[in-house]
Design an enzyme around this catalytic site. Structure first.
Site, PDB file in Angstrom:
ATOM      1  N   ARG A 103      -0.009  45.172 -92.142  1.00 43.76           N
ATOM      2  CA  ARG A 103       0.057  46.629 -92.070  1.00 43.76           C
ATOM      3  C   ARG A 103      -1.218  47.299 -92.576  1.00 43.76           C
ATOM      4  O   ARG A 103      -1.698  48.270 -91.985  1.00 43.76           O
ATOM      5  CB  ARG A 103       1.289  47.129 -92.835  1.00 43.76           C
ATOM      6  CG  ARG A 103       1.487  48.645 -92.823  1.00 43.76           C
ATOM      7  CD  ARG A 103       1.292  49.277 -91.465  1.00 43.76           C
ATOM      8  NE  ARG A 103       2.095  48.669 -90.406  1.00 43.76           N
ATOM      9  CZ  ARG A 103       1.911  48.875 -89.123  1.00 43.76           C
ATOM     10  NH1 ARG A 103       0.904  49.647 -88.709  1.00 43.76           N
ATOM     11  NH2 ARG A 103       2.681  48.293 -88.225  1.00 43.76           N
ATOM     12  N   LYS A 170     -23.234  75.801-101.713  1.00 45.05           N
ATOM     13  CA  LYS A 170     -22.478  76.555-100.723  1.00 45.05           C
ATOM     14  C   LYS A 170     -22.243  77.972-101.220  1.00 45.05           C
ATOM     15  O   LYS A 170     -22.721  78.368-102.283  1.00 45.05           O
ATOM     16  CB  LYS A 170     -21.170  75.823-100.403  1.00 45.05           C
ATOM     17  CG  LYS A 170     -21.410  74.392 -99.902  1.00 45.05           C
ATOM     18  CD  LYS A 170     -20.164  73.748 -99.365  1.00 45.05           C
ATOM     19  CE  LYS A 170     -19.818  74.294 -98.001  1.00 45.05           C
ATOM     20  NZ  LYS A 170     -18.681  73.577 -97.380  1.00 45.05           N
ATOM     21  N   GLU A 203     -26.529  76.379 -98.153  1.00 47.75           N
ATOM     22  CA  GLU A 203     -25.803  77.060 -97.082  1.00 47.75           C
ATOM     23  C   GLU A 203     -26.270  78.504 -96.961  1.00 47.75           C
ATOM     24  O   GLU A 203     -26.469  79.195 -97.970  1.00 47.75           O
ATOM     25  CB  GLU A 203     -24.300  77.033 -97.369  1.00 47.75           C
ATOM     26  CG  GLU A 203     -23.454  77.756 -96.334  1.00 47.75           C
ATOM     27  CD  GLU A 203     -21.978  77.730 -96.686  1.00 47.75           C
ATOM     28  OE1 GLU A 203     -21.355  76.670 -96.512  1.00 47.75           O
ATOM     29  OE2 GLU A 203     -21.458  78.755 -97.151  1.00 47.75           O
ATOM     30  N   ASP A 225     -24.408  78.225 -91.310  1.00 49.78           N
ATOM     31  CA  ASP A 225     -22.943  78.157 -91.261  1.00 49.78           C
ATOM     32  C   ASP A 225     -22.316  79.325 -90.510  1.00 49.78           C
ATOM     33  O   ASP A 225     -22.556  80.492 -90.844  1.00 49.78           O
ATOM     34  CB  ASP A 225     -22.391  78.110 -92.689  1.00 49.78           C
ATOM     35  CG  ASP A 225     -20.911  77.767 -92.721  1.00 49.78           C
ATOM     36  OD1 ASP A 225     -20.521  76.779 -92.072  1.00 49.78           O
ATOM     37  OD2 ASP A 225     -20.162  78.491 -93.383  1.00 49.78           O
TER      38      ASP A 225
END
Length: 288
Positions: A103, A170, A203, A225
């Protein structure tokens, strides 16, 4: 992280150990109850879908972690296009061991193959341009290495592996720091004080932020972005060869070539790892 390095192998071992702990617990009682410990057998990995195969090397590591005496005969290597009916490998040895590893090997291969397949569709869509497809940190917790490995197998490029190997400033970092320039300058001071050599990606939310980023030295890449095509082209022209460029923000297989046509060096897509359907694979006993 270098594939095949000691660090890489240690992370693979951790993933396998934790996955087996989760799945096997104090024993595979389904097999222990009805299959003799001395029984041996053979199984084949059957492909039941079309795509790019990934995870063969990981499956080998899983089988050998469960039982070093298992023998694996690989017929199709990672990164190879496959179709329904193909046989990727055969595994021979203790029947209990094969079932214990089954599995985990299948789960990983199905997901890795799906990611490699999706990545390859982006790579093909960007063919003829200079733009490369990047993954993101939008990965399944605990198995990031496997998913980024699959992106690599599919022909993509890995972004950072985590918060530790590349600095990415960011919107929230910029806002909390008090602006773009402050965030960059404080980051550079931090790197100097801690004696770290990390690339800096910043960013940008609009063209004005790009202009401000460009007043600072030491930025490796600008993340353009959620820009439209026209503004992306303008951004690329503004940046020139001062640093590398990356487009992001909901970019799809259909829109990726148009962003590439704007001249960006990279396109990043979280969809490579967070929006895939597992490739259909199964492990079937072989009766000889």
């Amino acid at each position: 992280m270098e594939y095949g390095s000691t660090e890489f192998q240690e992370e693979i071992s951790r993933i396998i150990k934790n996955a087996l702990r989760e799945d096997v617990g104090d024993g595979d009682h389904s097999s222990l109850s009805c299959i003799p410990a001395t029984a041996t057998g053979k199984a084949r990995l059957l492909v039941k879908d079309d795509g790019i195969l990934a995870g063969v090397e990981f499956a080998i590591a899983v089988f050998h972690a469960v039982d070093p005496d298992l023998k694996i005969d690989v017929r199709i290597k990672d990164g190879t296009p496959v179709k329904y009916g193909d046989e990727a490998f055969y595994v021979t040895g203790s029947s209990q061991s094969i079932l214990k590893a089954e599995r985990l090997a299948l789960n990983a291969m199905q997901r890795m193959s799906a990611i490699a397949t999706k990545t390859k569709t982006f790579v093909d869509a960007l063919e003829g341009t200079k733009t490369k497809i990047l993954d993101t940190r939008k990965t399944t917790p605990g198995i990031r290495l496997l998913e980024k490995w699959a992106v690599k197998i599919g022909g993509g490029v890995n972004h950072r592996f985590g918060l530790y190997d590349v600095i990415m400033l960011k919107d929230n970092h910029i806002d909390f720091a008090g602006g773009v320039s402050k965030a960059i300058q404080q980051t550079q001071q931090y790197l100097k004080e801690t004696n770290r050599d990390l690339k800096i990606i910043v960013e940008a939310r609009d063209l004005e932020e790009i202009k401000e980023i460009l007043t600072n030295d030491g930025v490796y890449r600008i993340l353009i972005d959620n820009f439209n095509y026209e503004d992306t082209r303008r951004a690329v022209d503004l940046i020139g060869d001062q640093c590398l460029t990356e487009s992001s923000g909901g970019i799809t297989l259909e829109t990726a070539p148009q962003y590439a046509a704007c001249g960006v060096d990279f396109i990043s897509s979280g969809a490579l790892t967070h929006s895939v359907y597992n490739l259909d694979l199964s492990l079937k006993a072989v009766h000889e």
